[in-house]
Every structure is written in structure tokens, then in C-alpha cells.
Design a protein around this motif. Structure first.
Motif, PDB file in Angstrom:
ATOM      1  N   LEU A  51       0.823  -1.209   0.000  1.00 18.21           N
ATOM      2  CA  LEU A  51       0.000   0.000   0.000  1.00 18.21           C
ATOM      3  C   LEU A  51       0.859   1.262   0.000  1.00 18.21           C
ATOM      4  N   PHE A  52       1.851   1.317   0.892  1.00 16.66           N
ATOM      5  CA  PHE A  52       2.650   2.542   0.978  1.00 16.66           C
ATOM      6  C   PHE A  52       3.682   2.627  -0.136  1.00 16.66           C
ATOM      7  N   GLY A  53       4.041   1.500  -0.733  1.00 18.51           N
ATOM      8  CA  GLY A  53       4.857   1.558  -1.938  1.00 18.51           C
ATOM      9  C   GLY A  53       4.102   2.268  -3.052  1.00 18.51           C
ATOM     10  N   PHE A  54       2.823   1.905  -3.201  1.00 19.89           N
ATOM     11  CA  PHE A  54       1.984   2.598  -4.184  1.00 19.89           C
ATOM     12  C   PHE A  54       1.813   4.067  -3.824  1.00 19.89           C
ATOM     13  N   LEU A  55       1.436   4.352  -2.573  1.00 16.64           N
ATOM     14  CA  LEU A  55       1.166   5.730  -2.168  1.00 16.64           C
ATOM     15  C   LEU A  55       2.386   6.622  -2.358  1.00 16.64           C
ATOM     16  N   ASN A  56       3.539   6.163  -1.894  1.00 18.17           N
ATOM     17  CA  ASN A  56       4.739   6.996  -1.981  1.00 18.17           C
ATOM     18  C   ASN A  56       5.188   7.206  -3.425  1.00 18.17           C
ATOM     19  N   GLY A  57       5.142   6.153  -4.213  1.00 14.90           N
ATOM     20  CA  GLY A  57       5.548   6.286  -5.605  1.00 14.90           C
ATOM     21  C   GLY A  57       4.598   7.160  -6.393  1.00 14.90           C
ATOM     22  N   TYR A  58       3.306   6.918  -6.250  1.00 12.41           N
ATOM     23  CA  TYR A  58       2.308   7.688  -7.000  1.00 12.41           C
ATOM     24  C   TYR A  58       2.321   9.153  -6.591  1.00 12.41           C
ATOM     25  N   LEU A  59       2.303   9.402  -5.285  1.00  7.75           N
ATOM     26  CA  LEU A  59       2.243  10.785  -4.814  1.00  7.75           C
ATOM     27  C   LEU A  59       3.529  11.546  -5.129  1.00  7.75           C
ATOM     28  N   THR A  60       4.658  10.865  -5.131  1.00 11.27           N
ATOM     29  CA  THR A  60       5.904  11.511  -5.538  1.00 11.27           C
ATOM     30  C   THR A  60       5.806  11.974  -6.991  1.00 11.27           C
ATOM     31  N   ALA A  61       5.273  11.114  -7.854  1.00  9.49           N
ATOM     32  CA  ALA A  61       5.118  11.477  -9.264  1.00  9.49           C
ATOM     33  C   ALA A  61       4.149  12.636  -9.434  1.00  9.49           C
ATOM     34  N   VAL A  62       3.023  12.563  -8.735  1.00  7.63           N
ATOM     35  CA  VAL A  62       1.998  13.592  -8.876  1.00  7.63           C
ATOM     36  C   VAL A  62       2.478  14.940  -8.344  1.00  7.63           C
ATOM     37  N   LEU A  63       3.185  14.900  -7.211  1.00  8.54           N
ATOM     38  CA  LEU A  63       3.577  16.142  -6.553  1.00  8.54           C
ATOM     39  C   LEU A  63       4.933  16.670  -7.021  1.00  8.54           C
ATOM     40  N   SER A  64       5.500  16.048  -8.029  1.00  6.51           N
ATOM     41  CA  SER A  64       6.807  16.499  -8.505  1.00  6.51           C
ATOM     42  C   SER A  64       6.756  17.903  -9.073  1.00  6.51           C
ATOM     43  N   GLY A  65       5.539  18.379  -9.368  1.00  2.26           N
ATOM     44  CA  GLY A  65       5.386  19.757  -9.835  1.00  2.26           C
ATOM     45  C   GLY A  65       5.448  20.767  -8.712  1.00  2.26           C
ATOM     46  N   GLY A  66       5.515  20.272  -7.450  1.00  3.29           N
ATOM     47  CA  GLY A  66       5.620  21.176  -6.311  1.00  3.29           C
ATOM     48  C   GLY A  66       4.276  21.744  -5.916  1.00  3.29           C
ATOM     49  N   PRO A  67       4.279  22.837  -5.157  1.00  2.00           N
ATOM     50  CA  PRO A  67       3.033  23.410  -4.655  1.00  2.00           C
ATOM     51  C   PRO A  67       2.121  23.985  -5.727  1.00  2.00           C
ATOM     52  N   ASP A  68       2.610  24.080  -6.965  1.00  4.04           N
ATOM     53  CA  ASP A  68       1.773  24.600  -8.050  1.00  4.04           C
ATOM     54  C   ASP A  68       0.760  23.584  -8.544  1.00  4.04           C
ATOM     55  N   GLY A  69       0.865  22.343  -8.074  1.00  9.15           N
ATOM     56  CA  GLY A  69      -0.109  21.336  -8.456  1.00  9.15           C
ATOM     57  C   GLY A  69       0.542  20.151  -9.136  1.00  9.15           C
ATOM     58  N   PRO A  70      -0.279  19.140  -9.485  1.00 11.23           N
ATOM     59  CA  PRO A  70       0.258  17.920 -10.093  1.00 11.23           C
ATOM     60  C   PRO A  70       0.980  18.191 -11.401  1.00 11.23           C
ATOM     61  N   SER A  71       2.053  17.430 -11.605  1.00  8.59           N
ATOM     62  CA  SER A  71       2.725  17.493 -12.901  1.00  8.59           C
ATOM     63  C   SER A  71       1.793  16.913 -13.962  1.00  8.59           C
TER      64      SER A  71
END
Length: 217
Positions: free
Chosen positions: A145-165
């Protein structure tokens, strides 16, 4: 240093320092985070911080603990089935990550073995054991579960506070198959996509539990 409070008389505690540190990283990012900058925010001498938290590594751990403490455990743990527990944990973890996109990389890159982190895992594992899932599946589930959460959220949040990449445009002549299904990823980073992928993860855990249960004599 004139105007700065020192030592125990500064009136600080570990929790106050951690909250201020999270706010500082939220504003400026990890690259610009430091004890002196934090001390400036708190109006204290840096040694006053070290009186409560011994070193920058321990301070980073305190930041992790502060944001993980925001993950909701639920009010009545005995009535939730394991999928409810996993789903609530996942959604609360996602919400925390979106609140602190600049802090989130710490959760992925540092070991999370604090009491608050273990409490989150304890709730999930306890729900799975109450449901009678095989112990191997129960032991594997948090990693899955946390492998998915950490990997997915890292990808999504790589754009920083401006929103999902955003997913990059694909050259259909070079990658025809990927281009053909690219429109299915148009909701990258959305709540709907998250729910869809989470369903896939939970379905896999459920399938493994059923398979191992059927193999037990």
C-alpha cells in the motif's frame, strides 16, 4: 544575540519546534531549510532548538512525525473492516501529502519508525488480522500500500506546490501503443484516478488473501 531567547527559558517544546519547521519547509522547501532559519522564525538562539532536538537529522524526523500525525486513524477501529481501514488511511495520507508537497519527499527518503508512523501501520495490520487474512498477506500489505502511495504521490507532486505534474505528450509514431491509451490518463493526479488505482492495489491484496487461504490445508 540580542533579542533572542536562549535555552529552556525560550519556552519551546519539541512539538512547537516541529510545527514551525513544517511551516518553514512548506514556505521555502527543503533546500532552503536550516536550523538558523528556523531559529530566526522562532525568535530564539539555535542552541535553544538543539536543547530539545539533537541535530538536523532528528529535526527532519520530527518534521516527518508532525505531518504523519495528521493522518486520521478513525474513531472506532474495532468496527472498520480492513478495506475501510486501508482506504481511509490512503485518502488521509494523500490529503496530508497535498497539504505538504515540499515536506512529502522526506517521508519517502527517510525511514519512518516513529510511534506515530507505527500507529498508522498498527491500525491497518490489526484490521487485517481481525478479518482473518493470512499473516503473510497481512505482513506484505503495508509495503504494498505505501509503496503505491509513496511512488504515486511523488510522481503527482513532482510539480511542487503549483499542483500535479502533467503527463508529457507522446510521439505517436515512436510510441503508438502508449499514445493510443494516453487519453485514459487525462485525469492524472485527480481524486478519481487515485481511487481507481487504489482499487487496483486493494483488489490485489484481496486476491492474494483468497489465494493463500485456499492453499491452507
Amino acid at each position: 544575540m540580542t533579542g533572542r531567547r536562549r535555552g529552556t527559558s525560550a519556552g519551546l517544546d519539541r512539538g512547537q519546534i516541529a510545527v514551525a519547521a513544517v511551516a518553514l519547509v512548506d514556505r521555502h522547501g527543503l533546500d532552503r531549510f536550516g536550523v538558523r532559519r528556523l531559529a530566526d522564525d522562532l525568535g530564539v538562539d539555535p542552541m535553544s532548538i538543539y536543547h530539545h532536538i539533537k541535530g538536523k537529522a532528528a529535526l527532519l524526523d520530527a518534521i516527518c512525525e508532525a505531518v504523519i500525525a495528521e493522518v486520521e486513524l478513525g474513531d472506532d477501529q474495532t468496527t472498520q473492516d480492513w478495506e475501510q481501514a486501508a482506504r481511509r488511511t490512503a485518502h488521509s495520507y494523500r490529503q496530508m501529502a497535498y497539504r505538504h508537497p515540499r515536506v512529502f519527499p522526506l517521508l519517502v527518503t527517510r525511514p519512518q519508525s516513529s510511534p506515530v508512523a507505527l500507529a498508522v501501520l498498527e491500525r491497518l495490520v490489526a484490521a487485517m488480522r481481525r478479518a482473518g487474512l493470512p499473516d503473510q498477506v497481512t505482513a506484505d500489505a503495508p509495503v504494498t500500500l505505501f509503496g503505491f502511495l509513496n511512488g504515486y504521490l511523488t510522481a503527482v507532486l513532482s510539480g511542487g506546490p503549483d499542483g500535479p505534474s502533467q503527463m508529457p505528450a507522446l510521439d505517436s509514431s515512436a510510441y503508438p501503443t502508449l499514445a493510443a491509451v494516453a487519453h485514459f490518463q487525462a485525469d492524472f493526479g485527480s481524486a478519481a484516478e487515485f481511487e481507481r488505482l487504489l482499487d487496483t492495489v486493494l483488489c490485489g491484496i484481496r486476491h492474494q488473501a483468497a489465494r493463500r487461504s485456499s492453499e491452507t490445508p
